[in-house]
Every structure is written in structure tokens, then in C-alpha cells.
Motif scaffolding. Structure first.
Motif, mmCIF file in Angstrom:
data_model
loop_
_atom_site.group_PDB
_atom_site.id
_atom_site.type_symbol
_atom_site.label_atom_id
_atom_site.label_comp_id
_atom_site.label_asym_id
_atom_site.label_seq_id
_atom_site.Cartn_x
_atom_site.Cartn_y
_atom_site.Cartn_z
ATOM 1 N N ARG A 9 0.860 -1.185 0.000
ATOM 2 C CA ARG A 9 0.000 0.000 0.000
ATOM 3 C C ARG A 9 0.899 1.239 0.000
ATOM 4 N NH1 ARG A 9 -3.926 1.428 5.064
ATOM 5 N NH2 ARG A 9 -4.657 3.448 4.322
ATOM 6 N N VAL B 71 -16.155 -2.192 -2.895
ATOM 7 C CA VAL B 71 -14.741 -2.153 -2.533
ATOM 8 C C VAL B 71 -14.552 -0.979 -1.592
ATOM 9 C CG1 VAL B 71 -12.390 -1.969 -3.434
ATOM 10 C CG2 VAL B 71 -14.207 -2.988 -4.868
ATOM 11 N N GLN C 41 -12.003 1.197 1.150
ATOM 12 C CA GLN C 41 -10.719 1.469 1.787
ATOM 13 C C GLN C 41 -10.909 1.689 3.284
ATOM 14 O OE1 GLN C 41 -10.246 4.766 -1.142
ATOM 15 N NE2 GLN C 41 -8.161 3.997 -1.363
ATOM 16 N N VAL D 297 -10.241 -3.686 1.306
ATOM 17 C CA VAL D 297 -8.865 -3.773 0.798
ATOM 18 C C VAL D 297 -7.830 -3.362 1.847
ATOM 19 C CG1 VAL D 297 -9.459 -3.581 -1.647
ATOM 20 C CG2 VAL D 297 -9.048 -1.507 -0.309
ATOM 21 N N LEU E 14 -0.833 -5.917 0.802
ATOM 22 C CA LEU E 14 -2.266 -6.132 0.772
ATOM 23 C C LEU E 14 -2.536 -7.628 0.694
ATOM 24 C CD1 LEU E 14 -2.639 -3.434 -1.897
ATOM 25 C CD2 LEU E 14 -4.082 -3.384 0.120
ATOM 26 N N ILE F 14 -7.605 -7.662 -3.291
ATOM 27 C CA ILE F 14 -7.416 -6.641 -4.321
ATOM 28 C C ILE F 14 -7.676 -7.238 -5.715
ATOM 29 C CG2 ILE F 14 -4.890 -6.904 -4.555
ATOM 30 C CD1 ILE F 14 -6.836 -3.586 -4.631
ATOM 31 N N ALA G 35 -5.645 0.262 -4.645
ATOM 32 C CA ALA G 35 -7.113 0.348 -4.608
ATOM 33 C C ALA G 35 -7.652 1.311 -5.657
ATOM 34 C CB ALA G 35 -7.569 0.774 -3.212
#
Ligand code: ZN
Length: 272
Positions: free
Chosen positions: A3, A123, A125, A144, A196, A201, A226
Motif C-alpha cells: 500500500r 470495494v 478502503q 482492501v 495487501l 485486491i 485500490a
């Protein structure tokens, strides 16, 4: 795949967070696309939870904008190397407003998409689980960056509810270690510099390849991989609608960008 993040300079200085800024037709256009879509992928970031009282990180009033030192608690290297950083992280977790936060109309709007049978994947974050609390099917939610509601031992992978660890902090242990192996324990989230979970992902990018509409909401779209969901969906021929409080790093891929309050705009997008 780790990340990483890049800083955005646009928007932050303008103080326009709550300004509604888009052409008059844009919201109607976006609403029509949502109504016609069959396979929607939604990507959410911290901005969707700010109206639930959870501060974001990089916005004008973000935690890291106001206190760059705090970012260390979310950086793997610092967390593993420095007991002071871990103690600060445990104090932050204990005091987090997220424990009492409830979903807002922005979260509920995404549940509507699911009710209409058109939500392919959500999805996020975010690590606050407010989507699941709002009513989204956990099997559709791809976290994620993990979840703050669980802890994980860095050594032996022992995973348990965060509430158990916080009880130990409350009882006086400033940096509780794993009861099985003595290893360092952190929240089951993906820190900066941490890999990740590849399956998560990959599932997100795969959903982006199959959607006919991508709705990005409340993310600066500056954290990778992401944010790559956006160009992937665009390349697959999907419409791209971005809703955020400030301009994003991916606005050039958008068919429509709606700037303003998510808890006002998202319900309008799914209405009808
Ligand atoms: Zn352990």
C-alpha cells in the motif's frame, strides 16, 4: 504489492469541502446511469464515513493533515520498531470515535443498490465496517485495507476481536502482546508499507473489469492499488461517476464528477 500513497495538493487549500459543484445536468445524468446500470461496483473511502463522525486522514480536517506524526501509527515499519508508536496506536484505538459510529444516509444509499440487485461489489478502503452495519451483504464487501474490529498477531497470525485486546489496554497494558507467542499485535488492517491481501485486491480489480458502472465515493483516489479500480473499470467500458468532497486524483477518468456532501448526493443518485 504494498500500500502506497501519494499526496494530493488540489482542493485542500480551497476550503470547498461542502460546496456543491457540478453542472446542473450532471446529477440527473449520473442518476440515469445508476438507474440503467446492471452491475455496479462501488469504491468507498474515508469521506463516506465523515458524516458518521469518523475523521478522514487527508482531507482539510484530516487526522494526518493536522498531525503528521500520527501517520507513524499507521506505518508498518514504525509500528513494529517503536514501542512508543504502538502505545500511541493502542491509545488511539481505545479512543476511536468509530466504535460508537452509526451508518449515515451515504452508507444506506449503497444498501439500496444492493436491494435493487445491481451491486456487484463494494470495494472499501475503510476499516470501520459501517457498510456491513448499514446492511450490505458482507460477501459483497471487499475491505482492501482490512478491518479495525479485529486484531492480528504479527508473528503467529492469531486473529481475535479487537474488543478483547482493548480490554487488556483498559486494564493497564499499554502495548499488549500475543498471548500465544508474545508477538506484536496490531489491528487487522493494512498499514502503509504492508502487503495487501492479494485475493482481496484481485477480487476488486476483477469486479471492476466486469462492471457497467463504477461509483467512487469519498475517496481521494490517491492510494494504490485500490485506486486502480477506477482506470480498470474505465478500460472495461464502464461509466465512471466520482462523488467526493474535493477533487480526486482520478477525475480525468470520470464521466461525471459530483463535488459535495456524500450523505446528500448518494441518496439522490440512487433515488428512483
Ligand atoms: Zn502470536
Amino acid at each position: 504489492m504494498t500500500r502506497v500513497h501519494r499526496r494530493l495538493s488540489t482542493g485542500n487549500q480551497l476550503g470547498q469541502t461542502q460546496l456543491m459543484a457540478f453542472a446542473a445536468d450532471d446529477i440527473g445524468l449520473a442518476r440515469a446511469w445508476v438507474a440503467a446500470a446492471r452491475r455496479v461496483v462501488v469504491l468507498t473511502g474515508a469521506g463516506i464515513s465523515t458524516d458518521s463522525g469518523i475523521a478522514d486522514f487527508r482531507g482539510p480536517n484530516g487526522l494526518w493533515t493536522k498531525d503528521p506524526e500520527a501517520e507513524k501509527t499507521s506505518t508498518l515499519h514504525h509500528y513494529l520498531a517503536d514501542p512508543q508508536v504502538r502505545q500511541r496506536a493502542w491509545r488511539n484505538r481505545l479512543a476511536s470515535p468509530a466504535w460508537d459510529a452509526v451508518p449515515n444516509p451515504g452508507h444506506l444509499a449503497i444498501v439500496e443498490l444492493q436491494r435493487h440487485g445491481k451491486l456487484l461489489a463494494l470495494v472499501t478502503q475503510n476499516i470501520d465496517e459501517l457498510h456491513q452495519r448499514a446492511g450490505n451483504d458482507p460477501s459483497l464487501v471487499l475491505e482492501v485495507h482490512g478491518t479495525m474490529r479485529w486484531s492480528r498477531c504479527w508473528e503467529c497470525d492469531d486473529r481475535r476481536p479487537m474488543s478483547e485486546m482493548l480490554e487488556r489496554v483498559r486494564a493497564g497494558d499499554p502495548d499488549p502482546s500475543c498471548e500465544h507467542c508474545g508477538g506484536i499485535v496490531k489491528s487487522d488492517t493494512v498499514s502503509f508499507g504492508q502487503a495487501l491481501v492479494p485475493e482481496v485486491i484481485e477480487a476488486a480489480l476483477s469486479a471492476a473489469d466486469r462492471c457497467d458502472l463504477l461509483l467512487a465515493a469519498g475517496s481521494t483516489l490517491s492510494v494504490f492499488p485500490a485506486a486502480n479500480v477506477v482506470p480498470r473499470a474505465k478500460a472495461a467500458g464502464a461509466r465512471v461517476v466520482i462523488v467526493n468532497g474535493e477533487p480526486t486524483a482520478m477525475d480525468r477518468f470520470a464521466d461525471v464528477v459530483l463535488l459535495g456532501s456524500l450523505s446528500e448526493l448518494l441518496p439522490r443518485l440512487v433515488a428512483g
